[in-house]
Design a protein around this motif. Sequence first.
Motif, mmCIF file in Angstrom:
data_model
loop_
_atom_site.group_PDB
_atom_site.id
_atom_site.type_symbol
_atom_site.label_atom_id
_atom_site.label_comp_id
_atom_site.label_asym_id
_atom_site.label_seq_id
_atom_site.Cartn_x
_atom_site.Cartn_y
_atom_site.Cartn_z
ATOM 1 N N THR A 1 -41.276 37.636 -15.950
ATOM 2 C CA THR A 1 -42.171 37.078 -16.691
ATOM 3 C C THR A 1 -43.480 36.765 -16.045
ATOM 4 O OG1 THR A 1 -41.522 34.664 -16.293
ATOM 5 C CG2 THR A 1 -40.512 35.934 -18.125
ATOM 6 N N PRO A 2 -44.732 36.506 -16.915
ATOM 7 C CA PRO A 2 -46.093 36.223 -15.817
ATOM 8 C C PRO A 2 -45.770 35.321 -15.438
ATOM 9 C CG PRO A 2 -46.350 36.911 -18.483
ATOM 10 C CD PRO A 2 -44.979 36.945 -18.226
ATOM 11 N N ASP A 3 -45.251 34.039 -15.687
ATOM 12 C CA ASP A 3 -45.201 33.037 -14.779
ATOM 13 C C ASP A 3 -44.399 33.086 -13.567
ATOM 14 O OD1 ASP A 3 -46.421 31.322 -16.925
ATOM 15 O OD2 ASP A 3 -44.462 30.518 -17.816
ATOM 16 N N ALA A 4 -43.423 33.822 -13.535
ATOM 17 C CA ALA A 4 -42.788 34.219 -12.276
ATOM 18 C C ALA A 4 -43.645 34.995 -11.255
ATOM 19 C CB ALA A 4 -41.472 35.301 -12.538
ATOM 20 N N TRP A 5 -44.695 35.879 -11.810
ATOM 21 C CA TRP A 5 -45.566 36.410 -10.696
ATOM 22 C C TRP A 5 -46.844 35.149 -10.296
ATOM 23 C CZ3 TRP A 5 -47.217 41.800 -12.108
ATOM 24 C CH2 TRP A 5 -46.528 42.603 -11.889
ATOM 25 N N ARG A 6 -47.010 34.199 -11.217
ATOM 26 C CA ARG A 6 -47.884 33.172 -10.874
ATOM 27 C C ARG A 6 -47.515 32.220 -9.787
ATOM 28 N NH1 ARG A 6 -48.594 33.476 -16.657
ATOM 29 N NH2 ARG A 6 -50.381 34.452 -17.321
#
Length: 670
Positions: free
Chosen positions: A433-438
């Motif tokens: 998910t995008p949150d994992a990269w953030r």
Amino acid sequence: MKLLRPELLELTGQALIALSNAGFVKRSLKELDSGNIPQLAQEENGTLTAAFSDGTRTRLAPRQALKEASCTCSASGMCRHRVMLVLSYQRAHAGGAPDDAAPGQEARWRPGDWLSELASLPGETRRRAQQLADKGLAIVLSCPPGGPPSAKLPMSDVRFYSRASMHFARCDCVAGSLCEHVALAVQAFAEAEQQQPGFTHLVWQTRSQKVAARGGPFDTAEGEACRQSVEQLSRLLWQEGISQPLIRFDAAFTRALRAAQGADWRWVTGTLTQLRHGVEAFQQRASHYPPLLQLLAGLESRLTSAGRMAQLADAGETPPLPWRAVVGLGVAGEASLDRLRLVSLGMRCWQDRQQYGLRIWFSDPDTGNILHLTRGWPLAEQAQSPAWTRRLFTFQAGSLAGGKIISRAARRRADGELALETRHRLSSCVPLTPDAWRQLPAPLRQPGVAALRDYLRQRPPACVRPLDQVDNLFILPVDGVIVQGWDAARQRLEARVYSGEGENNILPLSLAASASAPWAIERMAALLEQSDDPLVMVSGLVSASHGQLTLEPLVMMTATRAWVLDAEPQAVGPLPAALPSPQPDEASRCLGRCRALLIHILHNGLRYQQHAFFQDAQTLAADLAEYGFTHLARLLRQLHEKRADLPISTLNTLALLYLQLENRVPGAPV
């Protein structure tokens, strides 16, 4: 309840995740919010006891790590009750964390203050720490203002999560805490603080009780033997050319590898291994053919740089890096790791005449380290089982490349390869998910292409950096697509996107067509076109050429999901029309001719070149001098003047100088 445990109040949510795992923290918060709050009791000596409604009792004494707490539940290791004890204590003392800093400032963390507490560690742990120190290891110490400090050892990372206690330091080795790496990090912080008080970032070399502080890499018989064998190998490759049968280089490679292993120079050994694999890939016409020109020039430059660092140290100056760090003296070949959380960064498929395979990159959110997983299979199986459909540890490769995983038993090799045990290797795989990269730290995740340029300008040259991980893989934001097009002549999909803030925030994307991943370019084109679920981030391999950064995408992240380009199973749409190709200036054309000349020598051998070749080199030298590349021109003239007895060091210097000019980052001095 008397406040006797300030170290527990300092533990943030991220610290508790690192000390236990995300699942325990999430479940603990949910239970506390639902009213399942344990009864806390604190003894005079500070020991905490949590009594839960189901009869479970958890006890945490002072000077105990979280995993050392006792609990009556059935868990064999870390459990949620330990985490709930800490969270309950924090809620009971909300706002009670100590603050000894001046108004408006945060107190500086000082891990060196725990130097006297190292005596409480087991004697075997202290002995192993001294053995590591005796190798003269280089440790990267980071102590940002007001932030938690960390120490990056060659094969381990130590992070401190509490100002008040060493017992809440976390190491990514299999021990997890209170290990020899924590002890070595505390010693390094104490010694560095004495020499350079108030530092924020420092490369510190441990002081050996056995190895003399002075002396260079070639002052020993092993070091000199390694230097000579590398020179012999370099001379053979330049003179004969890698187009010759591989058997002609076997003996030279074997001698150089044995000499590097005898000197215990890990990064030299790693470069030689990469160079040998690169020659084999060239012979096999592999799709993942590495930049041999850069590897060969960098190998010679690594040894030269190590010698120069030793000269500066012997002259009483402080070198930018200890020479032992440049060659990787004493770096272990493999390290066992504790439970890992890994976030995928992407996958690249490859093939040669005999095999096909893939490489998946992962990052550890706690340390920012990059690991890779490589697998290969017989080429005859590719039609029935494409690489992204192969099963790895019960999971499909494409799912691993676009997911988050947890590994219970892993080892990290010096080259960054992730080695997993035969049983209980992966416990879960959930979509990325995008949150994992953030959650990933810098320098892996950059706020934009302008920030990436600044970082690349400041980091040391490749010939002195460790070889333990890929260092050209980054995550960048995508704030809008400008244009894209398919270059049929070069078989590349080109695009330009906005990335981050600043005046020069345009990031070029470029992806070549590949038989190993035939539908990657179509998926990339479709993602750049769509507007209902726009791109927000992209991961990829960054390269610099003629002063421009270009990213080769691996994973393209939209607002809802991650797309692994090399795992695309079918065509999804037509390719766009071609973009007008920018014409390079004359100076860049001259550098391109220099590159072609060097590669021609490396491929075909200097000894087999005809008179016309040297005449062309003379003409190119005149053109380079006209555009201000005087050093390159002087070295090229030596090709014409000293054909028979040209020193091989001249070719290595020529290749390195060319690479520095062609691959310079925009804004860096020429």
